[in-house]
Design a protein around this motif. Structure first.
Motif, PDB file in Angstrom:
ATOM      1  N   ILE A 147       0.546  -0.889   0.104  1.00 32.50           N
ATOM      2  CA  ILE A 147       0.056  -0.036  -0.413  1.00 32.50           C
ATOM      3  C   ILE A 147       0.980   1.187   0.100  1.00 32.50           C
ATOM      4  CG2 ILE A 147      -1.903   1.575   1.532  1.00 32.50           C
ATOM      5  CD1 ILE A 147      -2.991  -1.211  -0.140  1.00 32.50           C
ATOM      6  N   ARG A 148       2.223   1.455   0.436  1.00 28.97           N
ATOM      7  CA  ARG A 148       2.934   2.110   0.700  1.00 28.97           C
ATOM      8  C   ARG A 148       3.592   2.764  -0.523  1.00 28.97           C
ATOM      9  NH1 ARG A 148       5.776   1.109   5.865  1.00 28.97           N
ATOM     10  NH2 ARG A 148       4.382   2.243   7.195  1.00 28.97           N
ATOM     11  N   ASP A 149       3.609   1.377  -1.028  1.00 33.89           N
ATOM     12  CA  ASP A 149       4.248   1.489  -3.065  1.00 33.89           C
ATOM     13  C   ASP A 149       3.102   2.356  -3.607  1.00 33.89           C
ATOM     14  OD1 ASP A 149       6.860   0.886  -1.930  1.00 33.89           O
ATOM     15  OD2 ASP A 149       6.643  -1.496  -2.407  1.00 33.89           O
ATOM     16  N   MET A 150       1.990   1.841  -3.541  1.00 31.15           N
ATOM     17  CA  MET A 150       0.849   2.196  -4.316  1.00 31.15           C
ATOM     18  C   MET A 150       0.280   3.815  -3.906  1.00 31.15           C
ATOM     19  SD  MET A 150      -0.201  -0.244  -6.026  1.00 31.15           S
ATOM     20  CE  MET A 150      -2.354   0.734  -7.349  1.00 31.15           C
ATOM     21  N   PHE A 151       0.478   4.368  -2.798  1.00 30.47           N
ATOM     22  CA  PHE A 151       0.156   5.501  -2.186  1.00 30.47           C
ATOM     23  C   PHE A 151       1.777   6.031  -2.067  1.00 30.47           C
ATOM     24  CE2 PHE A 151      -3.418   2.535  -2.679  1.00 30.47           C
ATOM     25  CZ  PHE A 151      -4.470   3.727  -3.373  1.00 30.47           C
ATOM     26  N   PRO A 152       2.301   6.320  -2.464  1.00 32.49           N
ATOM     27  CA  PRO A 152       3.888   7.045  -2.087  1.00 32.49           C
ATOM     28  C   PRO A 152       3.454   8.637  -1.651  1.00 32.49           C
ATOM     29  CG  PRO A 152       3.526   7.239  -4.979  1.00 32.49           C
ATOM     30  CD  PRO A 152       2.533   6.158  -3.880  1.00 32.49           C
ATOM     31  N   ASN A 153       2.703   9.295  -2.057  1.00 31.16           N
ATOM     32  CA  ASN A 153       2.823  10.658  -1.285  1.00 31.16           C
ATOM     33  C   ASN A 153       1.505  10.433   0.665  1.00 31.16           C
ATOM     34  OD1 ASN A 153       3.312  11.490  -3.547  1.00 31.16           O
ATOM     35  ND2 ASN A 153       1.703  11.642  -4.569  1.00 31.16           N
ATOM     36  N   LYS A 154       0.994   9.548   0.374  1.00 32.93           N
ATOM     37  CA  LYS A 154       0.160   9.694   1.469  1.00 32.93           C
ATOM     38  C   LYS A 154       0.813   8.608   2.440  1.00 32.93           C
ATOM     39  CE  LYS A 154      -4.711   9.020   0.111  1.00 32.93           C
ATOM     40  NZ  LYS A 154      -5.211   9.770   0.618  1.00 32.93           N
ATOM     41  N   THR A 155       0.458   9.371   3.776  1.00 30.74           N
ATOM     42  CA  THR A 155       1.680   9.090   4.766  1.00 30.74           C
ATOM     43  C   THR A 155       0.521   7.239   5.925  1.00 30.74           C
ATOM     44  OG1 THR A 155       1.999  10.780   6.106  1.00 30.74           O
ATOM     45  CG2 THR A 155       1.988   8.883   7.631  1.00 30.74           C
ATOM     46  N   VAL A 156       1.401   6.370   5.159  1.00 32.64           N
ATOM     47  CA  VAL A 156       0.955   4.883   5.326  1.00 32.64           C
ATOM     48  C   VAL A 156       0.981   4.469   7.089  1.00 32.64           C
ATOM     49  CG1 VAL A 156       0.711   2.320   5.204  1.00 32.64           C
ATOM     50  CG2 VAL A 156       0.465   4.668   3.039  1.00 32.64           C
ATOM     51  N   LYS A 157       0.431   4.479   8.017  1.00 30.96           N
ATOM     52  CA  LYS A 157       0.138   3.974   9.520  1.00 30.96           C
ATOM     53  C   LYS A 157      -0.270   3.008   9.722  1.00 30.96           C
ATOM     54  CE  LYS A 157       1.532   5.026  13.522  1.00 30.96           C
ATOM     55  NZ  LYS A 157       3.262   4.912  13.783  1.00 30.96           N
ATOM     56  N   SER A 158       0.938   1.921   9.724  1.00 31.70           N
ATOM     57  CA  SER A 158       0.795   0.665  10.404  1.00 31.70           C
ATOM     58  C   SER A 158       0.199   0.467  11.860  1.00 31.70           C
ATOM     59  CB  SER A 158       1.635  -0.644   9.798  1.00 31.70           C
ATOM     60  OG  SER A 158       2.416  -0.455  10.381  1.00 31.70           O
ATOM     61  N   PHE A 159      -0.435  -0.340  13.023  1.00 31.81           N
ATOM     62  CA  PHE A 159      -0.728  -0.745  13.755  1.00 31.81           C
ATOM     63  C   PHE A 159      -0.188  -2.476  14.373  1.00 31.81           C
ATOM     64  CE2 PHE A 159      -2.725   3.172  12.221  1.00 31.81           C
ATOM     65  CZ  PHE A 159      -2.234   3.821  13.799  1.00 31.81           C
ATOM     66  N   GLU A 160      -0.092  -2.639  15.052  1.00 27.07           N
ATOM     67  CA  GLU A 160       0.161  -4.126  15.192  1.00 27.07           C
ATOM     68  C   GLU A 160      -1.049  -4.153  16.255  1.00 27.07           C
ATOM     69  OE1 GLU A 160       2.143  -6.577  14.917  1.00 27.07           O
ATOM     70  OE2 GLU A 160       3.889  -5.789  13.849  1.00 27.07           O
ATOM     71  N   LEU A 161      -1.874  -5.391  16.012  1.00 23.63           N
ATOM     72  CA  LEU A 161      -3.157  -5.998  16.327  1.00 23.63           C
ATOM     73  C   LEU A 161      -2.550  -7.091  18.036  1.00 23.63           C
ATOM     74  CD1 LEU A 161      -5.725  -4.673  13.689  1.00 23.63           C
ATOM     75  CD2 LEU A 161      -4.667  -3.591  15.493  1.00 23.63           C
ATOM     76  N   ARG A 162      -3.581  -6.652  18.594  1.00 25.10           N
ATOM     77  CA  ARG A 162      -3.444  -8.162  19.580  1.00 25.10           C
ATOM     78  C   ARG A 162      -4.629  -9.492  19.235  1.00 25.10           C
ATOM     79  NH1 ARG A 162      -2.342  -7.858  24.556  1.00 25.10           N
ATOM     80  NH2 ARG A 162      -1.893  -5.551  24.767  1.00 25.10           N
TER      81      ARG A 162
END
Length: 304
Positions: free
Chosen positions: A171-186
Motif C-alpha cells: 500500500i505504501r508503494d501504491m500511494f507514495p504521497n500518503k502517510t501509511v501508518k501501521s498498527f500491530e494488533l492483539r
C-alpha cells in the motif's frame, strides 16, 4: 460506469456493496470457524439463525435507501457466508483492491461481478500472492492510510491475523504521497475479548475529527498513542474490553453527520448524539456473533 472515489471513512456515501445473509449455509463446525467469537457461539448453541441475519441486514439496507445511497448486493451463492463484504475488497481513491483472502472465500469476490463489470479494469488491483490484506484492516483517512497488521514470527499460527507486513509495504508503494501508518494488533485464536480481528474492531474515525478507540486492541502503546495525539484526547471515545467484544467500534458512517449504530450500544450512541451526530439505530446483534458488524458488512464504492 462506476467512478470509484473513497478517501476517508465518513464523507457522504453515494454507492456501497452490502453483503447478504441469504443461503449463508449450515452452522459451521468449530474447525471451520474463522475467529474465536464464532467458535464461542458454535459451542454455546447460540450461533445466529439465517432468518435473523437477513432481517438485520434488510434493516441496514433500509437506512441506506432513506439517505439515497445506491446499494449493490452480491449474487447469492448457495451455502456461502457472504455477509462481510469488507473482507473481499476495498477502495482507496479510485482503485478497487481485490483482497487476498482465505482461499476458500475467493468465490465471494466473483459474486460481486455486477459491480466489477462497471469498473474500468485498469482500476481493479490484485496484489501479489505474498500480500495478505483484508478491508477491515484498511482505513483511508485523507492524507493518511491507517492499516492494522500483525508482524510476529507466529503470524501463520493465527487464523485471526489477516494483514501482513508485505501488505503495508504494498500500500505504501501504491500511494507514495500518503502517510501509511501501521498498527500491530492483539491476536488470539481462542479469546474473543483479547482479539482485534481487524483494525476496525478497535478503532474507527467518525465525523471529521473524532474516533472510537480501544487501547487493549493495540500491541504497541506508542502506536495507540499516535491515534490519541492525532485526533486529540477530547475527541476520542474510549471503549472497554466488553464493548470491544460487542463491536462498539464497528459502526458505519453514511456522512460526517450520520452514523449507523447497533441500538444496544447505549453509552456510545448517547456520546455520538452529544457530539451532534444523527444516530440511526438498528438491530445487528446476531451478526455481531461472527465477530463482524456494520463496517464489516459494507464496502463503500463512492463517497463525496
Amino acid at each position: 460506469m462506476i467512478e470509484l472515489n473513497v478517501v476517508d471513512e465518513t464523507s457522504t456515501l453515494k454507492a456501497v456493496i452490502l453483503g447478504t445473509a441469504r443461503s449463508s449455509g449450515p452452522v459451521p463446525t468449530i474447525e471451520e470457524a474463522y475467529d474465536p467469537k464464532s467458535m464461542e457461539h458454535i459451542k454455546a448453541g447460540t450461533y445466529p439463525k439465517e432468518e435473523d441475519m437477513i432481517r438485520e441486514m434488510d434493516g441496514f439496507a433500509q437506512v441506506f435507501h432513506k439517505y439515497g445511497v445506491k446499494v449493490y448486493r452480491p449474487e447469492v451463492l448457495e451455502d456461502c457466508n457472504q455477509i462481510f463484504a469488507r473482507d473481499i475488497a476495498f477502495v482507496i481513491e479510485d482503485k478497487l483492491f481485490h483482497a487476498n483472502i482465505l482461499p476458500d472465500r475467493e468465490r465471494e469476490f466473483v459474486a460481486i461481478y455486477e459491480v466489477l463489470d462497471q469498473i474500468d479494469p485498469t482500476k481493479i488491483v490484485r496484489p501479489p500472492e505474498e500480500v495478505h490484506i483484508e478491508g477491515g484492516d484498511v482505513m483511508p483517512w485523507n492524507d493518511h492510510i491507517f492499516i492494522g497488521t500483525y508482524t510476529g514470527k507466529d503470524y501463520s499460527s493465527f487464523i485471526t491475523a489477516r494483514t501482513n507486513i508485505e501488505a503495508v509495504e504494498f500500500i505504501r508503494d501504491m500511494f507514495p504521497n500518503k502517510t501509511v501508518k501501521s498498527f500491530e494488533l492483539r491476536k488470539s485464536n481462542t479469546d474473543p475479548k483479547e482479539n482485534a480481528l481487524h483494525l476496525d474492531c478497535c478503532f474507527q474515525p467518525v465525523g471529521k475529527d473524532k474516533a472510537i478507540l480501544h487501547k487493549n486492541g493495540f500491541l504497541v502503546e506508542e502506536e495507540y498513542q499516535y491515534l490519541v495525539d492525532y485526533f486529540g484526547a477530547d475527541n476520542i471515545f474510549e471503549i472497554d474490553k466488553e464493548e470491544m467484544y460487542r463491536m462498539f467500534s464497528n459502526v458505519f458512517s453514511i456522512s460526517p453527520e450520520v452514523v449507523v449504530s447497533e441500538k444496544s450500544f447505549t453509552r456510545l450512541n448517547n456520546w455520538l448524539r452529544e457530539q451532534g451526530f444523527t444516530v440511526e439505530e438498528i438491530e445487528y446483534n446476531e451478526i455481531a456473533k461472527q465477530e463482524g458488524l456494520l463496517r464489516c458488512s459494507t464496502m463503500p464504492l463512492i463517497r463525496v
